[in-house]
Design an enzyme around this catalytic site. Structure first.
Site, PDB file in Angstrom:
ATOM      1  N   ALA A 228      93.958  20.674  31.067  1.00 27.61           N
ATOM      2  CA  ALA A 228      95.144  19.841  30.831  1.00 27.61           C
ATOM      3  C   ALA A 228      96.027  19.783  32.077  1.00 27.61           C
ATOM      4  CB  ALA A 228      95.937  20.379  29.654  1.00 27.61           C
TER       5      ALA A 228
ATOM      6  N   CYS B  53      62.481   5.013  -3.430  1.00 27.50           N
ATOM      7  CA  CYS B  53      62.927   5.345  -4.778  1.00 27.50           C
ATOM      8  C   CYS B  53      63.800   4.188  -5.239  1.00 27.50           C
ATOM      9  CB  CYS B  53      63.761   6.623  -4.746  1.00 27.50           C
ATOM     10  SG  CYS B  53      64.715   6.897  -6.244  1.00 27.50           S
TER      11      CYS B  53
ATOM     12  N   TYR C 129      69.415  21.624  46.615  1.00 29.54           N
ATOM     13  CA  TYR C 129      68.494  22.707  46.969  1.00 29.54           C
ATOM     14  C   TYR C 129      67.658  22.496  48.229  1.00 29.54           C
ATOM     15  CZ  TYR C 129      65.636  19.474  44.212  1.00 29.54           C
ATOM     16  OH  TYR C 129      65.049  18.353  43.716  1.00 29.54           O
TER      17      TYR C 129
ATOM     18  N   SER D 168      56.875  16.225  48.041  1.00 26.53           N
ATOM     19  CA  SER D 168      56.683  16.736  46.685  1.00 26.53           C
ATOM     20  C   SER D 168      56.073  18.126  46.774  1.00 26.53           C
ATOM     21  CB  SER D 168      55.813  15.798  45.876  1.00 26.53           C
ATOM     22  OG  SER D 168      54.601  15.601  46.544  1.00 26.53           O
ATOM     23  N   LEU D 169      55.872  18.754  45.642  1.00 25.49           N
ATOM     24  CA  LEU D 169      55.428  20.141  45.631  1.00 25.49           C
ATOM     25  C   LEU D 169      54.041  20.269  45.027  1.00 25.49           C
ATOM     26  CD1 LEU D 169      58.717  21.693  44.233  1.00 25.49           C
ATOM     27  CD2 LEU D 169      57.788  22.120  46.509  1.00 25.49           C
TER      28      LEU D 169
ATOM     29  N   LYS E 133      62.771  25.109  38.951  1.00 29.50           N
ATOM     30  CA  LYS E 133      62.346  23.728  39.123  1.00 29.50           C
ATOM     31  C   LYS E 133      63.065  22.925  38.057  1.00 29.50           C
ATOM     32  CE  LYS E 133      58.473  20.746  40.147  1.00 29.50           C
ATOM     33  NZ  LYS E 133      59.008  19.555  39.534  1.00 29.50           N
TER      34      LYS E 133
ATOM     35  N   LYS F 297      54.702  25.998  37.180  1.00 31.30           N
ATOM     36  CA  LYS F 297      55.267  25.407  35.963  1.00 31.30           C
ATOM     37  C   LYS F 297      55.282  26.406  34.810  1.00 31.30           C
ATOM     38  CE  LYS F 297      55.543  20.804  36.921  1.00 31.30           C
ATOM     39  NZ  LYS F 297      54.653  19.787  36.417  1.00 31.30           N
TER      40      LYS F 297
ATOM     41  N   ASP G 187      64.325  19.823  35.887  1.00 30.72           N
ATOM     42  CA  ASP G 187      63.668  18.630  35.388  1.00 30.72           C
ATOM     43  C   ASP G 187      64.694  17.502  35.277  1.00 30.72           C
ATOM     44  OD1 ASP G 187      61.713  17.028  34.485  1.00 30.72           O
ATOM     45  OD2 ASP G 187      61.549  17.916  32.497  1.00 30.72           O
TER      46      ASP G 187
ATOM     47  N   TYR H 132      94.990  20.165  35.140  1.00 28.72           N
ATOM     48  CA  TYR H 132      94.254  19.352  36.097  1.00 28.72           C
ATOM     49  C   TYR H 132      94.542  17.874  35.827  1.00 28.72           C
ATOM     50  CZ  TYR H 132      90.274  17.563  38.793  1.00 28.72           C
ATOM     51  OH  TYR H 132      89.491  16.891  39.692  1.00 28.72           O
ATOM     52  N   ASP H 133      94.501  17.520  34.542  1.00 29.44           N
ATOM     53  CA  ASP H 133      94.754  16.125  34.176  1.00 29.44           C
ATOM     54  C   ASP H 133      96.151  15.680  34.581  1.00 29.44           C
ATOM     55  OD1 ASP H 133      92.246  15.974  33.170  1.00 29.44           O
ATOM     56  OD2 ASP H 133      92.842  16.268  31.070  1.00 29.44           O
TER      57      ASP H 133
ATOM     58  N   CYS I 155      70.070   7.908  -7.671  1.00 26.79           N
ATOM     59  CA  CYS I 155      69.325   9.092  -7.222  1.00 26.79           C
ATOM     60  C   CYS I 155      70.255  10.012  -6.421  1.00 26.79           C
ATOM     61  CB  CYS I 155      68.153   8.636  -6.354  1.00 26.79           C
ATOM     62  SG  CYS I 155      67.275   9.999  -5.592  1.00 26.79           S
TER      63      CYS I 155
ATOM     64  N   GLU J 157      63.472  29.604  43.009  1.00 30.27           N
ATOM     65  CA  GLU J 157      64.488  28.729  42.422  1.00 30.27           C
ATOM     66  C   GLU J 157      63.940  28.143  41.129  1.00 30.27           C
ATOM     67  OE1 GLU J 157      65.303  25.628  45.242  1.00 30.27           O
ATOM     68  OE2 GLU J 157      65.765  27.047  46.839  1.00 30.27           O
TER      69      GLU J 157
ATOM     70  N   CYS K 128      64.661  12.599  -8.200  1.00 28.21           N
ATOM     71  CA  CYS K 128      65.212  12.156  -9.480  1.00 28.21           C
ATOM     72  C   CYS K 128      64.136  11.712 -10.466  1.00 28.21           C
ATOM     73  CB  CYS K 128      66.219  11.022  -9.267  1.00 28.21           C
ATOM     74  SG  CYS K 128      65.428   9.463  -8.847  1.00 28.21           S
TER      75      CYS K 128
ATOM     76  N   CYS L 111      60.019   9.592  -7.489  1.00 26.59           N
ATOM     77  CA  CYS L 111      60.935  10.180  -6.521  1.00 26.59           C
ATOM     78  C   CYS L 111      60.983  11.695  -6.724  1.00 26.59           C
ATOM     79  CB  CYS L 111      62.323   9.579  -6.689  1.00 26.59           C
ATOM     80  SG  CYS L 111      63.565  10.420  -5.712  1.00 26.59           S
TER      81      CYS L 111
HETATM   82  S1  IVH Z   1      62.188  21.354  46.842  1.00 24.61           S
HETATM   83  C1  IVH Z   1      60.041  20.337  50.246  1.00 24.61           C
HETATM   84  N1  IVH Z   1      63.341  22.586  44.868  1.00 24.61           N
HETATM   85  O1  IVH Z   1      60.429  18.623  42.246  1.00 24.61           O
HETATM   86  C2  IVH Z   1      60.257  20.614  48.844  1.00 24.61           C
HETATM   87  N2  IVH Z   1      62.294  20.503  44.435  1.00 24.61           N
HETATM   88  O2  IVH Z   1      57.572  17.939  43.257  1.00 24.61           O
HETATM   89  C3  IVH Z   1      60.858  19.485  48.156  1.00 24.61           C
HETATM   90  N3  IVH Z   1      62.510  19.733  42.116  1.00 24.61           N
HETATM   91  O3  IVH Z   1      60.920  15.633  43.843  1.00 24.61           O
HETATM   92  C4  IVH Z   1      61.504  19.753  46.923  1.00 24.61           C
HETATM   93  N4  IVH Z   1      63.654  21.452  41.387  1.00 24.61           N
HETATM   94  O4  IVH Z   1      62.846  16.366  42.487  1.00 24.61           O
HETATM   95  C5  IVH Z   1      62.639  21.498  45.254  1.00 24.61           C
HETATM   96  N5  IVH Z   1      64.435  23.770  43.216  1.00 24.61           N
HETATM   97  C6  IVH Z   1      63.735  22.707  43.593  1.00 24.61           C
HETATM   98  C7  IVH Z   1      63.414  21.669  42.692  1.00 24.61           C
HETATM   99  C8  IVH Z   1      62.669  20.578  43.152  1.00 24.61           C
HETATM  100  C9  IVH Z   1      63.127  20.293  41.065  1.00 24.61           C
HETATM  101  C10 IVH Z   1      61.791  18.430  42.063  1.00 24.61           C
HETATM  102  C11 IVH Z   1      62.236  17.467  43.126  1.00 24.61           C
HETATM  103  C12 IVH Z   1      60.980  17.000  43.802  1.00 24.61           C
HETATM  104  C13 IVH Z   1      59.898  17.527  42.951  1.00 24.61           C
HETATM  105  C14 IVH Z   1      58.802  17.984  43.869  1.00 24.61           C
END
Ligand code: IVH
Length: 671
Positions: free
Chosen positions: A37, A431, A232, A85-86, A119, A320, A121, A39-40, A436, A117, A416, A413
């Protein structure tokens, strides 16, 4: 006077600094010092100041989060450094294998230090800060090219518009930082409950909700959704150097950027596996979806040595979590009766723990679904929780011996005993008994729900008791409840009874569309209720309308008209409606406030829109006084075409109706 203005400018600056500081304590350190509040109040002071002196507004002012007007399309942004990507590990052995490979590459036997870390979603994004100011933001896209979502990203409160000056060190000249936008789970459940109550399609899971909210052309819609972020990974950085992932994460926090508190330094791969085991359980208590653990070699020097292959770094891996599935036995298939009398088969399961809660029911939706999956009592089934919320049966994994006979919909039913009807060509069974108790219970729940009378406190348990004890037999009985009656019920003290009655009293002031929606007429949801309210202006006029009159209302076809007529032809319904008219103070909804060119213009939508859902488009059109109908005729003013339009486009062309695309629609809406 300039000196006065200088003073005001200083004041605005101080307010901005205070607001940014408290926002940092709240979002990044998770340690607020100021009540919301308060802050507002500061925020309103700044708004007032900037309102009187627009020249004091700065782009990084916290008042400027929702500034931009809706755009027609997202611009494409090329990431300076591709967003990788990973690779995935499926089990602990593959994690150990990953660790060995790194040691081979580094020709070393010593333990490798990792940062573990979560992952997340959500939706991958990149933020770009130039000289400490948020300059742009984009989605990951295909890793090379993303979409410019700067205006929407600015609405996310945990993303600072300007970086903090760290206590040690400085603000980088350029900071590209990557992370994940997420939709908190609790808020997701609320959003879906609201959407369901409004008859809008629900999001399948928080990730879709995050993506849907961020990819909105109108930042006001994004601003209304409680998105959050965790950062991250580094992109291009100039002016400051980080030597390890851990140092980088600490650096982000010092700059006021939000990072995930679960991240941890692990001295070797075994510690990463321990972390994974711990998080496998812990993740259910987090307010965001996590689908695994990411292990990253901590040292940036080692990362550089290890390198990458085909768009994935070799120094990181995602392990995963196991799918949130469980096996259990269908002990029984029950049938639940809904508000309009429809039957829904529900699997009563042997209770099983899944994703942190005990599951003992799963909806089987309808007979077709049961037949398709051939689910029978005593079978063992695989169940899954979609997006951590609704459990459902994936398939039968072991049939019972001897096999139970096929499930049949009951002829009567289950609540009932009245006869059940099955309409030819429809999947549903109903029904027929309007009295009912199950139907009454569900009707009252609907009547009291958010999109209808919105009676707070009249929840499921209370309604069930009230109907079971015969205290409510008709909709209007709700308004005749007494404190004495309520106090007789289980777990109902005087104070809570008072609260419920207060809420009921408050609900007497309502609008016609809410009441019509609340009646629970088959095929009449929020949108149709509104159209009916606008046209008939009173319950009396509506109840007297003929099918012909009803069909002449926009968006109302034969099926709906018949269903409305059937409802009011039932003397009991008519009596209840008359009594409601006396008890409630019903306001007629005013016509939409459209003054502009779109007032009374009729639209037909065809094909898939890219930037908004069909519902959002319809709503925006109605807000400016236009209307949306389902089929093209000579009277249609505009046909809006999205991707893969249907036959309506051809018809529009045949009839010479004006065809516009989404961009033109947005332009018209803005005008
Ligand atoms: S690092 C060089 N850290 O996973 C590494 N990615 O398959 C690049 N993601 O598109 C990503 N949590 O959207 C990293 N702690 C995390 C993550 C993360 C989710 C997602 C990210 C990326 C996908 C990679």
């Amino acid at each position: 006077m300039p000196t006065d203005l200088a003073k005001l400018r200083k004041q605005a600056q101080t307010l901005r600094e205070q607001l940014n500081h408290h926002s940092y304590l709240y979002h990044v350190l998770d340690d607020p010092e100021m009540a919301d509040a308060e802050y507002d109040i500061l925020m309103r002071r700044l708004e007032a100041l900037e309102g009187e002196h627009p020249e004091l507004v700065t782009l990084d002012s916290p008042t400027q989060r929702v500034g931009a007007a809706p755009s027609a399309k997202f611009a494409v942004v090329r990431h300076r450094k591709p967003m990788l990507s990973l690779a995935n590990a499926m089990n602990a052995d593959e994690m150990v294998e990953f660790d060995k490979r790194i040691k081979r590459l580094l020709r070393s036997d010593s333990d490798i230090e990792y940062v573990a870390e979560i992952k997340l979603d959500g939706l991958g994004i990149e933020l770009v800060y130039e000289d400490g100011v948020l300059a742009s933001a984009s989605t990951r896209g295909d890793g090379e090219n993303g979409e410019d979502v700067t205006a929407n990203i600015r609405t996310i409160r945990s993303i600072p518009l300007r970086l903090r000056k760290p206590e040690t060190g400085r603000i980088p000249k350029l900071l590209e930082v990557r992370g994940e936008v997420i939709f908190p789970k609790k808020a997701f459940q609320r959003l879906n409950a609201d959407r369901e109550a409004r008859g809008e399609p629900v999001f399948a899971n928080p990730r879709n909700a995050a993506a849907g909210s961020l990819r909105q052309l109108d930042p006001r819609i994004t601003a209304s959704r409680p998105l959050d972020v965790f950062l991250y990974a580094p992109g291009v950085i100039e002016g400051v150097e980080f030597h390890s992932q851990w140092e980088f994460l600490q650096g982000l926090r010092a700059l006021g950027l939000r990072t995930n508190g679960e991240s941890k330094v692990c001295r070797n791969v075994d510690a990463v596996l321990d972390y994974w085991n711990l998080l496998t359980d812990r993740r259910h208590s987090l307010d965001y979806d996590a689908d695994g653990v990411v292990a990253k070699v901590n040292s940036y020097a080692l990362q550089a040595q290890i390198g990458e292959v085909s768009r994935s770094p070799r120094w990181a891996i995602a392990y995963k979590f196991k799918a949130q599935q469980a096996e259990t036995v269908v002990e029984k298939i029950d049938v639940q009766v809904g508000r309009v009398g429809s039957f829904t088969p529900v699997a009563k399961l042997r209770p099983v723990a899944l994703a942190g809660v005990t599951i003992s029911n799963a909806s089987l939706h309808n007979l077709d679904e049961i037949r398709r999956k051939d689910i029978r009592e005593n079978d063992t089934v695989l169940i899954e929780r979609a997006g951590d919320v609704i459990p459902y049966v994936v398939r039968v994994t072991r049939q019972a011996h001897p096999r139970h006979s096929e499930f049949m919909m009951p002829r009567r039913c289950p609540e009932c005993g009245a006869a059940a009807v099955h309409e030819e060509g429809e999947v549903g069974y109903f029904c027929v008994n309007a009295n009912c108790p199950a139907r009454m219970r569900e009707s009252i729940r609907h009547f009291a729900s958010k999109g209808c009378l919105d009676i707070e406190g009249l929840g499921d348990k209370l309604v069930t008791q009230l109907v079971e004890r015969g205290m409510i037999k008709e909709l209007d009985d709700v308004f005749r409840l007494t404190t004495q009656q309520l106090e007789e019920l289980e777990r109902m003290a005087e104070k809570s009874a008072r609260n419920v009655l207060d809420a009921i009293e408050k609900a007497r002031d309502t609008t016609l569309d809410r009441v019509i929606n609340g009646l629970g007429i088959r095929h009449v949801g929020e949108h149709t209720a509104r159209q009916l309210a606008l046209r008939f202006k009173s319950l009396q006029a509506l109840s007297a309308a003929s099918e012909d009159q009803l069909v002449s209302v926009r968006d109302i076809g034969m099926e709906v008209a018949r269903s409305v007529r059937e409802y009011f032809d039932e003397p009991r319904n008519l009596r209840a409606v008359k009594r409601l008219e006396q008890i409630l103070r019903i306001k007629t909804p005013s016509e939409p406030s459209g003054r502009g060119a779109l007032r009374d213009k009729s639209f037909v939508l065809t094909g898939t829109l890219q930037t908004m859902t069909r519902e959002e488009a319809e709503q925006s059109i109605m807000v400016v006084g236009g209307r949306v109908s389902g089929s093209v005729s000579r009277k249609t003013d505009f046909v809006v075409v999205g991707a893969e339009p249907g036959s309506k486009l051809k018809k529009a062309n045949d009839l010479g109706v004006r065809v516009i695309d989404e961009t033109e629609l947005l332009k018209l809406l803005q005008e």
